[in-house]
Design a protein around this motif. Sequence first.
Motif: not given
Lengths: 748, 156
Positions: A57-68, A97-104
């Motif tokens: 995901g990319i936020e408008t403030d430029g933060t890149v969120i990568i789901v691990t 920013k790294i996000e830990q995925a929930v089970g899905d």
Amino acid sequence: MNQIEVLTRRTFLGNVFSASAFVLAARLLPEESLAASSPGSTGNAGTAAWSPSVYLGIETDGTVIIVTHRSEMGTGIRSVLPSVLADELEADWNRVKIEQAVGDAKYGNQNTDGSCSIRDFYDTMRQAGAGARMMLERAAADKWGVPVAECKAQNHQVVHSSGRKLGYGELAQDAAKLTVPKKEDLKFKSPAEYRYIGKELPTIDVTDVCAGKGIFGIDAVMPGMVHASIERSPVYGGTLKNFDDKDARAVKGVLQTVVLPPLTPPYGFKPLGGVAVIANSTWAAWKGREKLKVQWEGGENAGYDSAKYKQQLLETVRKPQKAARNIGDVDAEFARGGKTHEAEYYVPHLSHAPMEPPAAVADFKDGKVVIYAATQNPQAVQDTVAAALGIDKKNVECHVTLLGGGFGRKSKPDYVAEAALLSKQVGKPVKVTWSREEDIRFDYYHSVAAMYLKAALDDKGKPTAWLQRCAFPSIGAMFNPANTTGQPFELGMGWSNLPFDIPNHRAENGPAKAHVRIGWLRSVSNIYHAFAVHSFADELAALANRDRVEYLLDLLGPSRKVDLGERGPMADKFPLDTGRLRRVIELAAEKSGWARKPPVKGRALGIAAHWSFYSYVAAVVEVEVDDAGKVRIPRVDIAADVGTIINPDRVKSQFEGASVFGASIALMGEITAANGAIVQSNFDDYPVARMQEAPILTNVHLVPSTEPPAGVGEPGVPPMIPAICNAIFAATGKRIRDLPIRHHKLNA
Amino acid sequence: MNLKVNGARRQFDGDPEMPLLWYLRDEIHLTGTKYGCGQGFCGACTVHVNGSALRSCQQSMESVADKEIITIEGLSETASHPVQQAWKHANVPQCGYCQGGQIMRAAALLQKNPHPSDADIDSAMKFNICRCGTYQRIREAIKAVAAGAQAVEAKK
Ligand code: FES
Ligand code: FES
């Protein structure tokens, strides 16, 4: 105050995105995850301003969120896989920013097991990164009204040849309106342009962990939670006869006891059942459990005795069994009456003993359950918990914490289902923390195994025929009790895929019934298969009085792709190439100074090389055996060809760890059973290597490669064990044919 | 009873037999101190009690009355202690679960013996198990701290 806040802050929960975020329905690769993704499902990158992939995901403030979506148990995967995506995206790691995925299921397979995270998701991560990068470039080109060829993504912004620049955040919303590039149109970076791939990026957790702030499963807290400790049948499959909880309930802090439903076959990942003590602290729950008086009906495994079982397995392998691979005519060659050699090998049960025992917390409310757990497989948590509670798995929300080691134990979520079942019964969030004693006594044990090998030898001592037989209770028995022989996946781990150049070869497997839970442990069946095969090869070299390295290379024969009779994309992508195996043998020999260090009494080198998880690994181990028979391992040289390397430092650390893990198995690992119950219970009677027992120095030599990335977490373990035993033989003349080494007298 | 944890005064009136480990973890939510065996075998629970590295699973609450406890969280706020710095620099942690205990043990060793030999390191660190097998980097990090201390001394 409570730690869920900490978890939130540490981004274990999903809600960290801007409220104004809008979600793009179109998603990038992989198509498989695309199909399963549902907009608005729990958390993670799907709520970012622009979410071009389920992993990004990319936020408008430029933060890149990568789901691990893989679990962190010490390999660094939670950092390393996102670094691949970030690299192809040309993202600045400091703004990721790294996000830990929930089970899905939308993330594809999340089972962090089998050394497959990089192997299975390297391409997917690159595709997700490259596709988004191309869309950002296109968005900038459109904005400027210039050809896209003049625009290039560079470190979190798109730069035009004129020098104009737009940041990723500024482009996110426009990029979101574009058509997603087709897979065949994706343009990847050239290796020379990599920022992170092949570099030694520190893991994102290292500071937290060194500060004592990493949140593991055992640390997770939910508001209002209570603690549980469970008394289980000492015999696998035993049933509860009766119990008296008067004294338990009298312990200060104990709130109640709960009977868990009995275990029914097939056992799989189901909780073992038993009597739970619920209390307001871990300590009170454990103390209460000790005061329970419980009587069990042992059932069909009550007579299990591992010493007798060993004899039974050995008898099985002394008789002809079903062939898993058969080339030429072994029997005819033996019948010629030339020189032969035979030997039997044995490996006992082993326990995973991750430093953090199984632990989970669950909150069941209104037909839904929220879980925090140290698990290698949150989707298996969903399935297992849903089945145990009789609810739909979409009502099981599993958050993955850090894992204090896994080694395969934590992909079996029985302990998570215990917490969920108890929460439902108690009506509060319940935390289950296994004691070390429970961990050792109620594990899914590495299978006990017996192996028999026989070779017919030519006048140079090289085999003209090679027969090998094994018997071990199968992991498959957990899922279907009718599985009483080795499953193809088990026999494919170093048994039916012998890489040696021998015209007559037969690999057999005999039946064996499981009397305890059997489960995969770091490198699985490779452990016993590699121990037997590479010890036997060393025996033959010794008989022929030939240099071990020279003999091993002769045994491998000319460089070629071995036909394993397997077809399909994995076999095409990862053929067994003896040239690559030869190369790691030569490298390990060279780096260890093999040629300069002939064996002397009490000090020698040993070698073994094994192909597993599609990686090629050779280990040269130096041992010292003193007059009292005590073994020290001053040095190990591991040469590994694991294909493309993403993070060399984390790859090295996995092999350093495998060296120690292998030493633990070889020197001291043993679980036994008497009267159906496991005898060992803690690190006093199930020792693992400490600093002074572990190899003192493990040098890891990585072969540079552009081949597809293969496994790293496990393949270091299998060659270590025979290499240690081969070194001991060279130093003492004592051949170790059954483990662990500590049971053998090594002094004269 | 009273005790001091990471500089803060604390009062405790629960089960005097409860190990310090569970007080730290369950009662005051300092979860950096880990449970690994509960029997004194693994060192995951190592903290400093009046400056000495002790296994908190083996210390009852009554035995630590009026003592000063430092946990991994109290060693520094942001992993800035020289031992933590060296740990980060050598990339010691794998899963990280044992590392709080390892760092506390190493910090106590270096406090008493700023230039430990290999044998000194072995005999201090043998109480702490790392199932991931990070021992060689632990040794390297301890030596780096010692060398750093040496460099500082040489400058003086
Ligand atoms: S938990 Fe205290 S020594 Fe293991
Ligand atoms: S880093 Fe995992 S137990 Fe030490």
